[in-house]
Scaffold this motif. Structure first.
Motif, mmCIF file in Angstrom:
data_model
loop_
_atom_site.group_PDB
_atom_site.id
_atom_site.type_symbol
_atom_site.label_atom_id
_atom_site.label_comp_id
_atom_site.label_asym_id
_atom_site.label_seq_id
_atom_site.Cartn_x
_atom_site.Cartn_y
_atom_site.Cartn_z
ATOM 1 N N THR A 232 24.266 21.932 47.896
ATOM 2 C CA THR A 232 25.105 23.104 47.627
ATOM 3 C C THR A 232 26.570 22.754 47.406
ATOM 4 O OG1 THR A 232 25.497 23.439 49.959
ATOM 5 C CG2 THR A 232 23.636 24.630 49.007
ATOM 6 N N ARG A 233 26.944 21.485 47.598
ATOM 7 C CA ARG A 233 28.374 21.154 47.472
ATOM 8 C C ARG A 233 28.647 19.908 46.635
ATOM 9 N NH1 ARG A 233 29.896 24.360 52.035
ATOM 10 N NH2 ARG A 233 28.164 23.649 53.293
ATOM 11 N N GLY A 235 26.323 17.670 45.255
ATOM 12 C CA GLY A 235 25.180 17.115 44.532
ATOM 13 C C GLY A 235 25.440 16.972 43.041
ATOM 14 N N ASN A 236 24.414 16.494 42.367
ATOM 15 C CA ASN A 236 24.426 16.434 40.911
ATOM 16 C C ASN A 236 24.732 17.840 40.368
ATOM 17 O OD1 ASN A 236 22.927 16.988 38.334
ATOM 18 N ND2 ASN A 236 22.578 14.787 38.432
ATOM 19 N N PRO A 237 25.660 17.982 39.410
ATOM 20 C CA PRO A 237 26.026 19.318 38.920
ATOM 21 C C PRO A 237 24.840 20.123 38.379
ATOM 22 C CG PRO A 237 27.656 17.705 38.235
ATOM 23 C CD PRO A 237 26.537 16.928 38.874
ATOM 24 N N GLY A 238 23.862 19.424 37.785
ATOM 25 C CA GLY A 238 22.667 20.129 37.295
ATOM 26 C C GLY A 238 21.848 20.685 38.449
ATOM 27 N N LEU A 239 21.770 19.923 39.528
ATOM 28 C CA LEU A 239 21.043 20.355 40.718
ATOM 29 C C LEU A 239 21.765 21.527 41.389
ATOM 30 C CD1 LEU A 239 18.938 19.948 43.029
ATOM 31 C CD2 LEU A 239 20.383 18.137 43.916
ATOM 32 N N LEU A 240 23.086 21.413 41.486
ATOM 33 C CA LEU A 240 23.865 22.484 42.117
ATOM 34 C C LEU A 240 23.675 23.804 41.373
ATOM 35 C CD1 LEU A 240 27.285 20.653 42.738
ATOM 36 C CD2 LEU A 240 25.636 21.349 44.472
ATOM 37 N N LEU A 241 23.780 23.728 40.050
ATOM 38 C CA LEU A 241 23.666 24.960 39.264
ATOM 39 C C LEU A 241 22.239 25.506 39.347
ATOM 40 C CD1 LEU A 241 24.934 27.037 37.400
ATOM 41 C CD2 LEU A 241 24.597 25.506 35.474
ATOM 42 N N SER A 242 21.262 24.614 39.359
ATOM 43 C CA SER A 242 19.871 25.067 39.453
ATOM 44 C C SER A 242 19.631 25.793 40.777
ATOM 45 C CB SER A 242 18.912 23.884 39.338
ATOM 46 O OG SER A 242 19.003 23.333 38.053
ATOM 47 N N TRP A 243 20.178 25.243 41.863
ATOM 48 C CA TRP A 243 19.990 25.910 43.153
ATOM 49 C C TRP A 243 20.567 27.333 43.109
ATOM 50 C CZ3 TRP A 243 17.354 26.531 47.370
ATOM 51 C CH2 TRP A 243 17.903 27.242 48.447
ATOM 52 N N LYS A 244 21.754 27.488 42.533
ATOM 53 C CA LYS A 244 22.374 28.815 42.475
ATOM 54 C C LYS A 244 21.547 29.763 41.607
ATOM 55 C CE LYS A 244 25.788 29.388 45.108
ATOM 56 N NZ LYS A 244 25.366 30.146 46.306
ATOM 57 N N ARG A 245 20.986 29.221 40.544
ATOM 58 C CA ARG A 245 20.147 30.080 39.692
ATOM 59 C C ARG A 245 18.862 30.448 40.413
ATOM 60 N NH1 ARG A 245 21.166 26.765 34.111
ATOM 61 N NH2 ARG A 245 23.057 27.866 33.470
ATOM 62 N N PHE A 246 18.338 29.503 41.158
ATOM 63 C CA PHE A 246 17.154 29.808 41.959
ATOM 64 C C PHE A 246 17.491 30.894 42.999
ATOM 65 C CE2 PHE A 246 15.192 29.089 46.137
ATOM 66 C CZ PHE A 246 13.878 29.440 45.847
ATOM 67 N N VAL A 247 18.625 30.738 43.654
ATOM 68 C CA VAL A 247 19.046 31.741 44.644
ATOM 69 C C VAL A 247 19.154 33.117 43.976
ATOM 70 C CG1 VAL A 247 21.018 32.480 46.085
ATOM 71 C CG2 VAL A 247 20.176 30.136 46.240
ATOM 72 N N SER A 248 19.725 33.159 42.796
ATOM 73 C CA SER A 248 19.876 34.436 42.075
ATOM 74 C C SER A 248 18.503 35.033 41.763
ATOM 75 C CB SER A 248 20.645 34.223 40.769
ATOM 76 O OG SER A 248 21.853 33.545 41.020
ATOM 77 N N ASP A 249 17.602 34.192 41.268
ATOM 78 C CA ASP A 249 16.252 34.685 40.956
ATOM 79 C C ASP A 249 15.521 35.110 42.225
ATOM 80 O OD1 ASP A 249 16.629 34.318 38.293
ATOM 81 O OD2 ASP A 249 15.368 32.539 38.102
ATOM 82 N N THR A 250 15.804 34.427 43.327
ATOM 83 C CA THR A 250 15.120 34.769 44.575
ATOM 84 C C THR A 250 15.638 36.104 45.115
ATOM 85 O OG1 THR A 250 14.806 32.435 44.997
ATOM 86 C CG2 THR A 250 14.498 33.888 46.879
ATOM 87 N N TRP A 251 16.938 36.338 44.995
ATOM 88 C CA TRP A 251 17.433 37.673 45.386
ATOM 89 C C TRP A 251 16.846 38.735 44.469
ATOM 90 C CZ3 TRP A 251 18.657 38.646 49.934
ATOM 91 C CH2 TRP A 251 19.480 37.821 50.712
ATOM 92 N N ARG A 252 16.703 38.382 43.204
ATOM 93 C CA ARG A 252 16.124 39.361 42.278
ATOM 94 C C ARG A 252 14.689 39.701 42.681
ATOM 95 N NH1 ARG A 252 14.880 38.983 35.776
ATOM 96 N NH2 ARG A 252 14.322 41.179 35.605
ATOM 97 N N TRP A 431 31.170 28.840 39.366
ATOM 98 C CA TRP A 431 30.586 27.835 40.268
ATOM 99 C C TRP A 431 30.998 26.431 39.820
ATOM 100 C CZ3 TRP A 431 25.325 30.592 39.331
ATOM 101 C CH2 TRP A 431 25.184 31.682 40.204
ATOM 102 N N ALA A 432 30.844 26.187 38.516
ATOM 103 C CA ALA A 432 31.100 24.831 37.998
ATOM 104 C C ALA A 432 32.534 24.408 38.304
ATOM 105 C CB ALA A 432 30.818 24.785 36.499
ATOM 106 N N ILE A 433 33.488 25.311 38.105
ATOM 107 C CA ILE A 433 34.888 24.957 38.381
ATOM 108 C C ILE A 433 35.082 24.783 39.891
ATOM 109 C CG2 ILE A 433 37.286 25.785 38.298
ATOM 110 C CD1 ILE A 433 36.658 26.927 35.519
ATOM 111 N N ASN A 434 34.504 25.675 40.675
ATOM 112 C CA ASN A 434 34.695 25.559 42.125
ATOM 113 C C ASN A 434 34.100 24.277 42.706
ATOM 114 O OD1 ASN A 434 36.322 27.690 42.964
ATOM 115 N ND2 ASN A 434 34.625 29.148 42.808
ATOM 116 N N TRP A 435 32.989 23.803 42.128
ATOM 117 C CA TRP A 435 32.401 22.549 42.628
ATOM 118 C C TRP A 435 33.263 21.342 42.284
ATOM 119 C CZ3 TRP A 435 27.442 24.822 40.293
ATOM 120 C CH2 TRP A 435 26.729 25.532 41.274
#
Ligand code: GAL
Length: 694
Positions: A232-233, A235-252, A431-435
């Motif tokens: 979440t902090r 990691g690989n930028p592709g992994l970080l973004l994927s986790w956030k997208r997964f989180v978004s889909d999971t809330w959905r 997210w990308a800028i904050n990471w």
């Protein structure tokens, strides 16, 4: 209208009494249809489960005296609704809704899933969330659930279904709030396994994932899906973004689990929403909003006073989730209990804030909360009644808002903001800028607001939308820090310019692709050809760097991109002054006409006066006009348009009385009469209407 509502009641009560035993609840409710609720609603969060029923009527009468017409109820009352597994008790809630209706008050029902009962998590410990440090939450607070857990979802669905079956046809129930402020991610084994499945569905093969994340770097290459960790902090930028997208889909899907069962059991008239949190970026709100009818948010100032620009941008962001009017589901009655200093808003500021909300497109403003529970974590929070059950000083201000909403409601009915300017916003980019801020002070929200504030002061209305939204209606589209850009978004932006729009890309734009990897071309990647220029190098700044040109002399703070003009028809708008040698004399902002359209790139974080000059240039060159006309500094104008004309809400957030001359005679909706100019004291406001000329 009020009279009709009261007149309707005796008939409803008789109908209930006669038919209750023989007719299904659905039929019964359709016989007792409530009158339409007021178009602009004042509301409050009310927790009847915390009080003896004998007190309810007194509370509701006090609400009625403040013209409060909506209560949100139930969102933390699971242990009261289902005291033990499968034993549902909703009778009290039915009585609360009926009691409120008797006072002309409508209900929004919250599903109680943000606060599971103790029996539930004790019996099914896997429903408790595990945090990033591996600690399992315990009972005693809220949001302790595991959002990916199948058992939790099963139980959440059941309670939502029970509620919907009971109240889905109750005409005093306006709609539903699912859960409360989605926020806490879970790192339980089931969430991790689902994440790995999600990756498999998205990337298809490990070869593809490895290539798109460039896992050759640091030997990150994966040879099995279950090797992929959660990061979440760092990691690989592709992994970080994927986790956030997964989180978004999971809330959905967490939300869909409840919306499906409610929709199956309720009138289409009832809306579904959830209460979001403005700038909060824990998940992609565009993803989660897709299945909702209405966007809503909880609007808190915390310490200090209302910042009309930052708060106004959060309203416009929320309006952009469904691209229509929204609700303020919670807001502070004076003060909160969670800021470093919980100061109160000034006398008059709560009223000014309520109208600022409506001006930005809120159709409801609802206070959290009516009265503090006598015990519990939030004893110190601002309320409308004191612990003794009588009104606090703010109550009379709320009463005033209530009577003004009643007066202005018919004029505002069916109206909404409409803007010539859009600001593009994407969670991926934030997210990308904050990471990888590169300059620790580089705050992507502050970047957005630095453009928003002067542009709003000129245009008096702004939409904030995602980069894939339809853009044809806008004269000017500004993308501050649009760092991550998908192919679809890039195409949308290129089409917009080719069709005659003016696109302004702010610093750090179009650097990353959809996997949060670097674009293989210099910024602005796929838009560089259209721009006829590019970013040669970016520099994080310790000290401000001078800039000068078309927008005057100023400074760039935090960030400077060295631009180049590669085509003859590219105009250099600003250049750097003397600084690190690399930047000296080089382009800082460039623009190019493309047919009837235009594309501009700004590589600097401009100071306020220079940004104001840049905003003036952007609006002039794009033909953007102020919605109402010039007003004194600190006076905000909020236009809302409808079939029958325009309504302008004016609020004075400056420190002194202001006089506004109007472009023509306007009807003063609150005070009456026709006005050509209007005097506004500090926090003063006016609602003015102009009918459309036939
Ligand atoms: C919100 C929350 C409410 C209440 C409020 C206090 O975030 O939804 O339940 O806790 O904050 O400000």
């Amino acid at each position: 209208m009020k009279r009709n509502r009261r007149d309707a009641w005796p008939r409803i009560v008789i109908a209930l009494a006669v038919t209750a035993c023989v007719v299904s609840p659905a039929v019964l409710q359709s016989q007792s249809a409530a009158p339409a609720p007021p178009p602009i609603l004042l509301g409050t969060a009310w927790y009847p489960e915390q009080w003896p029923e004998s007190r309810w009527d007194q509370d509701l009468a006090l609400m009625q005296q403040a013209e409060i017409h909506m209560v949100r109820v139930g969102e933390f009352a699971w242990s009261r609704m289902e005291p033990s597994e499968g034993q549902y008790d909703l009778d009290w809630l039915d009585r609360a809704i009926t009691a409120a209706a008797k006072h002309g008050i409508y209900t929004v029902l919250g599903t109680p899933t943000a606060a599971p009962p103790a029996w539930l998590t004790e019996k099914y410990p896997e429903t408790l969330r595990i945090d990033e440090n591996g600690h399992r939450a315990e009972h005693g607070n809220r949001q302790q659930f595991n959002f990916a857990n199948a058992k939790y979802r099963e139980l959440a669905r059941k309670i939502a279904e029970q509620m919907a079956k009971r109240f889905g046809h109750n005409s005093y129930v306006l709609g539903w709030q699912i859960d409360n402020e989605y926020a806490e991610e879970s790192y339980n084994p089931d969430a991790k396994a689902q994440f790995q499945q999600w990756l498999q569905a998205r990337y298809g093969t490990l070869d593809n994932l490895n290539a798109r994340w460039t896992t050759a770097y640091w030997s990150q290459t994966y040879s099995a899906w279950d090797q992929i960790p959660i990061e979440t902090r760092y990691g690989n930028p592709g992994l970080l973004l994927s986790w956030k997208r997964f989180v978004s889909d999971t809330w959905r899907s967490y939300q869909k689990n409840q919306t499906e069962v409610i929709r199956a059991n309720c009138d289409p008239r009832q809306f579904l929403t959830t209460n979001m949190m403005g700038w909060f970026d824990g998940f992609d709100h565009y993803t989660v909003s897709q299945d909702l009818d209405l966007a809503a948010w909880d609007d808190y100032v915390g310490e200090g006073h209302l910042d009309p620009a930052k708060n106004g941008a959060a309203h416009d962001l929320t309006r952009g989730f469904k691209r229509k009017n929204f609700w303020v589901m919670e807001t502070q009655p004076g003060f909160v209990n969670w800021a470093p200093v919980n100061n109160s808003l000034d006398k008059g500021e709560v009223r000014a804030m309520a109208w600022h909300d409506v001006g930005h497109g809120a159709d409801t403003v609802s206070y959290w909360q009516w009265r503090s529970a006598l015990n519990g974590q939030e004893e110190y929070h601002g309320t409308l009644l004191g612990a003794d059950g009588t009104p606090v000083p703010l109550y009379s201000e709320i009463q005033r808002i209530g009577s003004e909403f009643a007066k202005a409601g018919p004029v505002l009915a069916g109206t909404s903001p409409k803007s010539e300017v859009a600001i593009l916003h994407s969670y991926d980019s934030r997210w990308a800028i904050n990471w990888q801020r590169h300059n620790h002070d580089y705050d992507p929200i502050a970047e957005i607001v630095s453009y928003y504030k002067p542009l709003r002061a000129i245009s008096q209305s702004i939409d904030i939308v995602p980069p894939t939204a339809p853009l044809a209606q806008y004269k000017l589209v500004v993308a501050p820090g649009l760092n991550v850009v998908s192919d679809e978004a890039a195409k949308n932006l290129i089409d917009y310019v080719r069709q005659g729009g003016h696109l302004v890309l702010g610093q750090r734009s179009v650097m990353k692709n959809d996997d949060n990897g670097l674009q293989p071309a210099r910024q602005p990647g796929p838009l560089a050809v259209l721009l006829g220029g590019r970013v040669e190098q970016y520099y994080a700044l310790v000290d401000p760097v001078p800039v000068e040109g078309q927008w005057g002399s100023g400074t760039s703070q935090l960030w400077a991109e060295l631009l180049s003009a590669q085509q003859n028809d590219v105009e250099v708008l600003e250049r750097y002054g003397k600084s690190n040698g690399w930047l000296d004399g080089q382009p800082a902002a460039i623009t190019r006409k493309v047919g009837k359209g235009r594309i501009t790139y700004i590589g600097v974080w401009l100071d306020e006066p220079t940004m104001a000059a840049a905003a003036k240039w952007m609006t002039e060159v794009s033909g953007v006009k102020p919605a109402l006309g010039a007003v004194p500094d600190g006076v905000e104008v909020y236009p809302r348009y409808g079939e029958h004309g325009a309504v302008y809400i004016l609020v004075n957030f400056s420190k002194s009385t202001q006089t506004v001359s109007l472009p023509g005679p306007m009807k003063d909706v609150l005070e009456g009469g026709s006005k050509q100019s209007i005097v506004l004291p500090v926090y003063g406001l006016a609602v003015l209407s102009v009918e459309r000329q036939p």
